[in-house]
Design a protein around this motif. Structure first.
Motif, PDB file in Angstrom:
ATOM      1  N   LEU A   3      -1.223  -5.321   7.249  1.00 28.90           N
ATOM      2  CA  LEU A   3      -2.176  -4.284   6.846  1.00 28.90           C
ATOM      3  C   LEU A   3      -3.206  -4.026   7.943  1.00 28.90           C
ATOM      4  O   LEU A   3      -3.777  -2.927   8.011  1.00 28.90           O
ATOM      5  CB  LEU A   3      -2.872  -4.682   5.549  1.00 28.90           C
ATOM      6  CG  LEU A   3      -1.968  -4.766   4.304  1.00 28.90           C
ATOM      7  CD1 LEU A   3      -2.791  -5.120   3.064  1.00 28.90           C
ATOM      8  CD2 LEU A   3      -1.211  -3.467   4.071  1.00 28.90           C
TER       9      LEU A   3
ATOM     10  N   TYR B 258      -8.447  -3.373   2.468  1.00 26.02           N
ATOM     11  CA  TYR B 258      -7.865  -2.246   3.195  1.00 26.02           C
ATOM     12  C   TYR B 258      -7.658  -1.027   2.284  1.00 26.02           C
ATOM     13  O   TYR B 258      -7.044  -0.038   2.701  1.00 26.02           O
ATOM     14  CB  TYR B 258      -6.519  -2.650   3.821  1.00 26.02           C
ATOM     15  CG  TYR B 258      -6.666  -3.611   4.980  1.00 26.02           C
ATOM     16  CD1 TYR B 258      -6.944  -3.145   6.262  1.00 26.02           C
ATOM     17  CD2 TYR B 258      -6.547  -4.978   4.784  1.00 26.02           C
ATOM     18  CE1 TYR B 258      -7.077  -4.027   7.330  1.00 26.02           C
ATOM     19  CE2 TYR B 258      -6.677  -5.877   5.837  1.00 26.02           C
ATOM     20  CZ  TYR B 258      -6.948  -5.384   7.113  1.00 26.02           C
ATOM     21  OH  TYR B 258      -7.084  -6.246   8.173  1.00 26.02           O
ATOM     22  N   GLY B 259      -8.106  -1.105   1.036  1.00 26.64           N
ATOM     23  CA  GLY B 259      -7.929   0.011   0.115  1.00 26.64           C
ATOM     24  C   GLY B 259      -6.489   0.244  -0.270  1.00 26.64           C
ATOM     25  O   GLY B 259      -6.077   1.383  -0.523  1.00 26.64           O
ATOM     26  N   VAL B 260      -5.713  -0.816  -0.334  1.00 26.18           N
ATOM     27  CA  VAL B 260      -4.277  -0.732  -0.628  1.00 26.18           C
ATOM     28  C   VAL B 260      -4.014  -1.259  -2.037  1.00 26.18           C
ATOM     29  O   VAL B 260      -4.588  -2.266  -2.454  1.00 26.18           O
ATOM     30  CB  VAL B 260      -3.466  -1.546   0.412  1.00 26.18           C
ATOM     31  CG1 VAL B 260      -1.992  -1.586   0.032  1.00 26.18           C
ATOM     32  CG2 VAL B 260      -3.645  -0.942   1.801  1.00 26.18           C
ATOM     33  N   LYS B 261      -3.129  -0.585  -2.780  1.00 27.65           N
ATOM     34  CA  LYS B 261      -2.767  -1.014  -4.126  1.00 27.65           C
ATOM     35  C   LYS B 261      -1.675  -2.099  -4.060  1.00 27.65           C
ATOM     36  O   LYS B 261      -0.836  -2.082  -3.155  1.00 27.65           O
ATOM     37  CB  LYS B 261      -2.246   0.163  -4.948  1.00 27.65           C
ATOM     38  CG  LYS B 261      -3.315   1.203  -5.263  1.00 27.65           C
ATOM     39  CD  LYS B 261      -2.720   2.330  -6.109  1.00 27.65           C
ATOM     40  CE  LYS B 261      -3.785   3.379  -6.432  1.00 27.65           C
ATOM     41  NZ  LYS B 261      -3.225   4.487  -7.241  1.00 27.65           N
TER      42      LYS B 261
ATOM     43  N   ARG C 289      -0.817   1.556   8.651  1.00 26.88           N
ATOM     44  CA  ARG C 289      -1.417   2.312   7.556  1.00 26.88           C
ATOM     45  C   ARG C 289      -0.519   2.178   6.336  1.00 26.88           C
ATOM     46  O   ARG C 289       0.693   2.393   6.410  1.00 26.88           O
ATOM     47  CB  ARG C 289      -1.566   3.786   7.943  1.00 26.88           C
ATOM     48  CG  ARG C 289      -2.515   4.003   9.126  1.00 26.88           C
ATOM     49  CD  ARG C 289      -2.749   5.474   9.372  1.00 26.88           C
ATOM     50  NE  ARG C 289      -3.429   6.086   8.241  1.00 26.88           N
ATOM     51  CZ  ARG C 289      -3.775   7.383   8.199  1.00 26.88           C
ATOM     52  NH1 ARG C 289      -3.485   8.188   9.221  1.00 26.88           N
ATOM     53  NH2 ARG C 289      -4.402   7.872   7.147  1.00 26.88           N
ATOM     54  N   ALA C 290      -1.091   1.807   5.230  1.00 28.90           N
ATOM     55  CA  ALA C 290      -0.311   1.592   4.014  1.00 28.90           C
ATOM     56  C   ALA C 290      -1.105   2.025   2.803  1.00 28.90           C
ATOM     57  O   ALA C 290      -2.338   2.017   2.817  1.00 28.90           O
ATOM     58  CB  ALA C 290       0.079   0.120   3.899  1.00 28.90           C
ATOM     59  N   GLN C 291      -0.389   2.418   1.747  1.00 28.68           N
ATOM     60  CA  GLN C 291      -1.025   2.798   0.490  1.00 28.68           C
ATOM     61  C   GLN C 291      -0.706   1.820  -0.645  1.00 28.68           C
ATOM     62  O   GLN C 291      -1.526   1.598  -1.527  1.00 28.68           O
ATOM     63  CB  GLN C 291      -0.587   4.209   0.088  1.00 28.68           C
ATOM     64  CG  GLN C 291      -1.080   5.298   1.020  1.00 28.68           C
ATOM     65  CD  GLN C 291      -0.668   6.680   0.531  1.00 28.68           C
ATOM     66  OE1 GLN C 291       0.395   6.857  -0.059  1.00 28.68           O
ATOM     67  NE2 GLN C 291      -1.525   7.667   0.779  1.00 28.68           N
ATOM     68  N   LYS C 292       0.510   1.239  -0.609  1.00 32.98           N
ATOM     69  CA  LYS C 292       0.915   0.352  -1.684  1.00 32.98           C
ATOM     70  C   LYS C 292       1.832  -0.730  -1.121  1.00 32.98           C
ATOM     71  O   LYS C 292       2.711  -0.445  -0.305  1.00 32.98           O
ATOM     72  CB  LYS C 292       1.656   1.136  -2.772  1.00 32.98           C
ATOM     73  CG  LYS C 292       1.956   0.302  -4.023  1.00 32.98           C
ATOM     74  CD  LYS C 292       2.948   0.989  -4.950  1.00 32.98           C
ATOM     75  CE  LYS C 292       2.416   2.257  -5.570  1.00 32.98           C
ATOM     76  NZ  LYS C 292       3.361   2.790  -6.588  1.00 32.98           N
TER      77      LYS C 292
ATOM     78  N   ASP D 260       5.072   0.228   0.960  1.00 31.38           N
ATOM     79  CA  ASP D 260       5.140   0.177   2.413  1.00 31.38           C
ATOM     80  C   ASP D 260       5.550  -1.188   2.945  1.00 31.38           C
ATOM     81  O   ASP D 260       5.885  -1.318   4.131  1.00 31.38           O
ATOM     82  CB  ASP D 260       3.767   0.551   2.999  1.00 31.38           C
ATOM     83  CG  ASP D 260       3.344   1.957   2.587  1.00 31.38           C
ATOM     84  OD1 ASP D 260       3.966   2.916   3.065  1.00 31.38           O
ATOM     85  OD2 ASP D 260       2.418   2.082   1.763  1.00 31.38           O
TER      86      ASP D 260
END
Length: 827
Positions: free
Chosen positions: A646, A671-674, A650-653, A695
Motif C-alpha cells: 500500500l 491509506y484510506g483503503v477498504k 494506489r489501491a482502493q480495496k 487490488d
C-alpha cells in the motif's frame, strides 16, 4: 488382553475397540468373561491401550457380570509379554492369559489341571486348524513338552497343524525374563528364550471351538458358526421354536404375523419388524427396525439401524446407527460402517466396504470400497481437493473411477491439463486418473513434474476445460492430494465438485467407445511461456538496481525446474538450497520445518544476505527470514507485505481471510483503503481478486495474490514481488516489522467429533448472539482491543480457536474461555 487396535477388522472397529465389537448381540469380551466365570475365574485384570473409555464404561468393576475387574493401561505399546509385565503388581503366583477378542468354548479348568500336573512354568493352549500359516505353529512331544515353535511360518516351515491360540497359563516367575516398559512378545522373544534355556514349556491341545476374529470374513463366519450350532454361547432373550426356525427374542420386540423366519435368528431388544419380511440365519441388534417386505439372509445388523421397505441384505454386515432407505440392496460380503446413510434404491456390490459416516446418493451403484477415514467424513471432496492414504484409500482403481467421473462431467472431446510432484505415489495416482479420463473420451495434456502455479498459468492462458495436480500431502506423511481446477485456473468450485461426486457414486457416467478414447500429449515451451509473462508483470529494473543477495530453499519441489531461469534475468545474487527433485522429500513434520527455517536463517545471516525464502514443495506458500536471520511468521509477513504494497501502489480495496490480524485494518485505514474479509480458503481468495475487484489479496498461510499475472497464489511470483517492494521502499523486511510485533495472536485446537460439530455451532451462535460478530467463516467476535475466531475444521475432527490482542494475556484468556465452552457444549 484388550489393547489391540483391530485394524484388520475395519470398518467395524473405526468407532469401537475390537473387544467391544458385538457378536450375537454382545461385545466379544463379554463372551470371554462369561467363559472365564463358567470355569471359576472371577478375578480379572484387563490390559488396555486403545480406546480405553468404552471398555471401562461398559464393564465397570465387573460386578454386573459376576466378576471383579481391575484395569491397567499401558503408556506405550509394550507387546504381549511386555503388557502383562506392566500389570505384574496385580498378578498372583499363577494366572491365565486370554484375549478379549476371541471366541472359544475350551474347558479352561482342564488347561490348569494339565499345567499343574506337569509342574510347568508356562503352558500354551493349542488347537488344530486347516490352514496354520497365519498362526504360530507348535510341535510338542507325547507328554506335551514343546520342542519347536515357529511364529507365522511359510508353507515350507509348516511341520504341524497345531497352532498357538494365545491362551496361556503362567507361573509368575516367568515374567522375570521380561524387561519392564519394553516391547517384548511371548511368541517372538519369551517362549523361544525358554526353549533355549530348557525351561518347562508345555502345550495343551484343547478340544472344542476356537476362532481368532482377525478380519471381517472371520467375523462373518463366527456368526454363521453360532447360528448353525457349531458354537454354544450364552444368548439373551427368550427362545421361541417354530417348525423351520428357532428365534431368540429380546424384550419389547414387535414382529408382524406375516414375517417368515428360517434357521436361527437372534433379535435384540426394542426391535420392530413389519409385515412380509423374510429373515434367515441372521442377527438383528437392539433398537433396529425393518420395513415392509425386507429380506435379511445370513447377515449381521448392529443396534439402532433403520431399514426401509423392500431392502435386501444378503450375507452382509451393517454397523450401528446406519440408515438404509427404501429398496437398498447389499450384496454378499458387503460391510456398511457405523452411521452410514444409504439413500433409496442404491446398490452396494459384493465385497464393498463403506467406512463410517458415508452418505450414498439415491440409485447409486457402489462397486469399490469407500475406505477413507474420518478426515473425508461424509464427502469425497474437501474444497476442491480429494485426499487419502496413498494406495490404501487412493488406490489406482479408485482414482481411475474418479478420473472417469471428472471426464464425464467435462464431456467427450474436452481437454484436461495435468501436473504432479516428483513423488512415486503421485506418479501412480496421476497415471491412474489419466486412464479414467481417456476412458471417458477426454484428451490429456500432461505437464508431468511441474509446480501448481505453472498449471494454473497454462489453464488461464489456454482453452482447456479443466485440470488437476497430484502431490504428496504436505500435512500427512502417507497421504496423497488430488487438487482439481476449472478451465480458468481457479480451484474447482463446490457446485462442480458435488456434480463430479454424484457421478462417481452413481456410476452412471458415459464411457467412450474404442474409437473415441482420449489422446495424451506433452506440451512444449510451457516454462518459456510462463517465464515470459512472469517477467512482463514485474519491475525488473528496480530489482536489478537493488542488487539483492537472496537465499532460496526450494524444498526439493517443482520450482527447481522453473525458478532458476527467472532469477537469471533479474541480476540477483542467489544462493540455492535443496534445489533438486527428491521423490521422498515432500512431507515436512513441524520439526522438519523448524529445522529448515533454522538452516535458512543461519545461512542468510552468515552470508549477509538481504532476505531468505522457503518455498513449499508445490510453490504456492512462502516462509521468510529477514536479513538478521529472524523468522517472520505468516501473520507478521502479511502485515509487512500489506504495508509495503500500500505504500508503493494506489489501491482502493484489499482482501484477507477472516483469521487475518486486525493490523491489516489499521494499515488499510492509514491509506484510506477498504478491507474485504473472505472465507479462509484459497478459492475464496481467488474469487475476491476477480469478483470483488480488489487490488491485492494477502493470505494467512504464506500465500499472496498480486494483480496482473496469476489468479491464485504463486510463491515464485510472491518472492519477486516482495523483492520489488523492498527495492521500491528501500527497506529490508527486518526494518519494516515496526509496531506489528506488539500484536499477539494465540491459537488452539479443540477436539470435537464430527457428529457434534453442528450442535456445538448452534450453541456458539446462541452464546454470541448479543456480541459484535462476523459470520463469514466460523464465528468471529470483536471486542474493543481484541477479537476471537472459532472455526470448525473442514478436514479433521476439531475446532480452531484464534484470538488476537495487544496484550498476550488477554488473547490467552479469550482462547481459554472459548475452548472450555466448546468442550462443555459437546457434553
Amino acid at each position: 488382553m484388550a489393547g489391540g487396535f483391530g485394524t484388520r477388522l475395519r470398518p467395524l472397529t473405526c468407532n469401537l475397540p475390537k473387544p467391544m465389537v458385538p457378536v450375537a448381540g454382545k461385545p466379544m469380551m463379554e463372551h470371554v468373561i462369561n467363559l472365564l466365570k463358567r470355569h471359576n475365574f472371577k478375578d480379572l485384570v484387563v490390559l488396555l491401550y486403545f480406546q480405553v473409555k468404552q471398555i471401562k464404561d461398559y464393564f465397570g468393576s465387573g460386578a454386573d457380570f459376576g466378576v471383579n475387574i481391575e484395569y491397567v493401561k499401558s503408556e506405550d505399546n509394550y507387546g504381549t509379554a511386555g503388557s502383562v509385565k506392566n500389570a505384574e503388581h496385580l498378578l498372583g503366583d499363577r494366572f491365565l492369559i486370554i484375549s478379549g477378542d476371541v471366541l472359544t468354548d475350551f474347558d479352561l479348568g482342564k488347561v490348569v489341571d494339565f499345567h499343574t500336573a506337569r509342574n510347568a512354568k508356562a503352558t500354551m493352549v493349542l488347537t488344530r486348524v486347516e490352514n496354520p500359516l497365519a498362526y504360530g505353529v507348535v510341535i510338542a512331544d507325547d507328554d506335551g513338552r514343546i520342542t519347536r515353535f515357529l511364529e507365522k511360518p511359510s508353507w515350507g516351515q509348516v511341520f504341524s497343524d497345531t497352532i498357538n491360540t494365545g491362551i496361556y497359563v503362567l507361573e509368575k516367575e516367568v515374567l522375570q525374563a521380561v524387561p519392564p516398559k519394553t516391547e517384548f512378545d511371548f511368541s517372538r522373544e519369551l517362549y523361544p528364550g525358554m526353549l533355549k534355556r530348557g525351561e518347562s514349556l508345555f502345550g495343551y491341545v484343547a478340544e472344542g471351538y476356537w476362532k481368532d476374529i482377525g478380519d471381517v470374513n472371520e467375523y462373518f463366519r463366527c456368526h454363521q458358526d453360532i447360528l448353525e450350532g457349531r458354537l454354544s454361547l450364552e444368548l439373551d432373550g427368550n427362545l421361541l421354536k417354530r417348525s423351520e426356525a428357532q428365534i431368540w427374542v429380546g424384550r419389547n420386540v414387535k414382529v408382524a404375523e406375516e414375517v417368515e423366519f428360517k434357521g436361527t435368528v437372534i433379535i435384540g431388544e426394542e426391535v420392530e419388524i413389519k409385515p412380509h419380511s423374510r429373515i434367515y440365519n441372521s442377527v438383528i441388534g437392539s433398537g433396529s427396525s425393518l420395513g415392509i417386505g425386507c429380506v435379511v439372509n445370513r447377515s449381521v445388523i448392529w443396534g439402532g439401524v433403520e431399514i426401509g421397505d423392500g431392502v435386501i441384505i444378503d450375507e452382509a454386515v451393517v454397523g450401528r446407527g446406519s440408515i438404509l432407505e427404501e429398496g437398498v440392496t447389499l450384496e454378499a460380503n458387503a460391510v456398511v460402517g457405523d452411521n452410514c446413510h444409504l439413500e433409496r434404491r442404491c446398490k452396494i456390490k459384493p465385497n464393498v466396504k463403506l467406512w463410517p459416516d458415508k452418505r450414498v446418493g439415491p440409485e447409486s451403484i457402489i462397486s469399490s470400497s469407500l475406505v477413507w477415514g474420518e478426515a473425508w467424513n461424509r464427502e469425497l471432496f474437501t474444497d476442491s481437493k480429494v485426499s487419502g492414504t496413498g494406495n490404501v484409500e487412493l488406490t489406482p482403481e479408485f482414482v481411475a473411477k474418479l478420473g472417469a467421473a471428472f471426464g464425464a462431467f467435462l464431456g467427450k472431446g474436452s481437454t484436461v491439463i495435468t501436473s504432479r510432484d516428483a513423488g512415486r505415489s503421485s506418479r501412480m495416482v496421476d497415471r491412474a486418473i489419466i486412464s479414467g479420463l481417456l476412458s471417458a473420451g477426454v484428451n490429456v495434456q500432461d505437464l508431468r513434474t511441474m509446480p501448481i502455479p505453472v498449471l494454473r498459468f497454462v489453464l488461464r492462458s489456454g482453452g482447456e476445460s479443466g485440470g488437476f495436480h497430484v502431490r504428496r500431502s504436505p500435512v500427512a506423511d502417507k497421504n496423497v492430494d488430488i487438487i482439481f481446477f476449472g478451465g480458468d485456473g481457479k480451484d474447482l468450485p463446490t457446485s462442480k465438485c458435488k456434480a463430479i461426486e454424484r457421478l462417481f457414486f452413481r456410476e452412471d457416467f458415459r464411457r467412450a467407445t474404442v474409437f473415441e478414447t482420449g489422446a495424451i500429449d506433452f506440451p512444449q515451451r510451457v516454462i518459456e511461456n510462463y517465464r515470459q509473462e512472469f517477467l512482463k508483470s514485474i519491475d525488473i529494473e528496480a530489482i536489478r538496481s537493488a542488487g539483492f543477495k537472496v537465499v532460496v530453499d526450494y524444498s526439493h519441489g517443482g520450482a527447481t525446474e522453473v525458478f532458476p531461469s527467472i532469477f537469471s534475468g533479474l541480476g540477483l545474487d542467489v544462493v540455492s538450497l535443496n534445489a533438486y527433485l527428491d521423490p521422498s522429500a515432500h512431507f515436512r513434520t513441524e520439526t522438519d520445518f523448524q529445522q529448515s527455517i533454522k538452516q535458512l536463517a543461519s545461512i542468510t545471516k552468515s552470508l549477509g544476505a538481504d532476505v531468505g525464502f522457503l518455498l513449499d514443495a508445490g510453490a504456492e506458500k512462502l516462509s521468510v527470514v529477514d536479513e538478521k536471520g529472524d523468522f517472520i511468521d505468516s501473520d507478521r509477513l502479511l502485515l509487512i507485505v500489506t504495508s509495503m504494497y500500500l505504500g508503493s501502489h494506489r489501491a482502493q480495496k484489499i482482501a484477507v481471510p477472516v483469521p487475518a490480524s486486525v493490523g491489516v485494518d489499521i494499515i488499510a485505514g492509514e491509506y484510506g483503503v477498504k478491507v474485504f474479509r473472505t472465507r479462509n480458503d484459497h478459492l475464496a481468495m481467488m474469487e475476491a481478486m476477480q469478483a470483488q475487484e480488489v487490488d491485492f489479496v494477502g493470505g494467512t498461510k504464506g500465500g499472496f495474490i498480486f494483480p496482473g499475472f496469476q489468479l491464485g497464489t504463486d510463491a515464485m511470483f510472491a518472492v519477486v514481488k516482495i523483492l520489488e517492494l523492498m527495492a521500491k521502499s528501500q527497506k529490508r523486511l527486518g526494518e519494516a516489522k515496526g509496531r506489528w510485533s506488539k500484536l499477539k495472536m494465540v491459537r488452539r485446537r479443540v477436539p470435537c467429533p464430527w457428529v457434534k460439530k453442528g450442535g456445538v455451532m448452534r450453541e456458539l451462535l446462541q452464546f454470541t448472539a448479543e456480541s459484535k460478530r462476523e459470520l463469514i467463516d466460523g464465528v468471529r467476535v470483536m471486542e474493543d482491543d481484541s477479537w476471537v475466531l472459532v472455526i470448525p475444521d473442514r478436514r479433521q475432527a476439531f475446532f480452531e480457536v484464534i484470538a488476537e490482542s495487544w496484550e498476550k494475556r488477554k488473547a490467552e484468556e479469550l482462547v481459554e474461555s472459548f475452548s472450555r465452552r466448546l468442550l462443555e457444549w459437546q457434553e
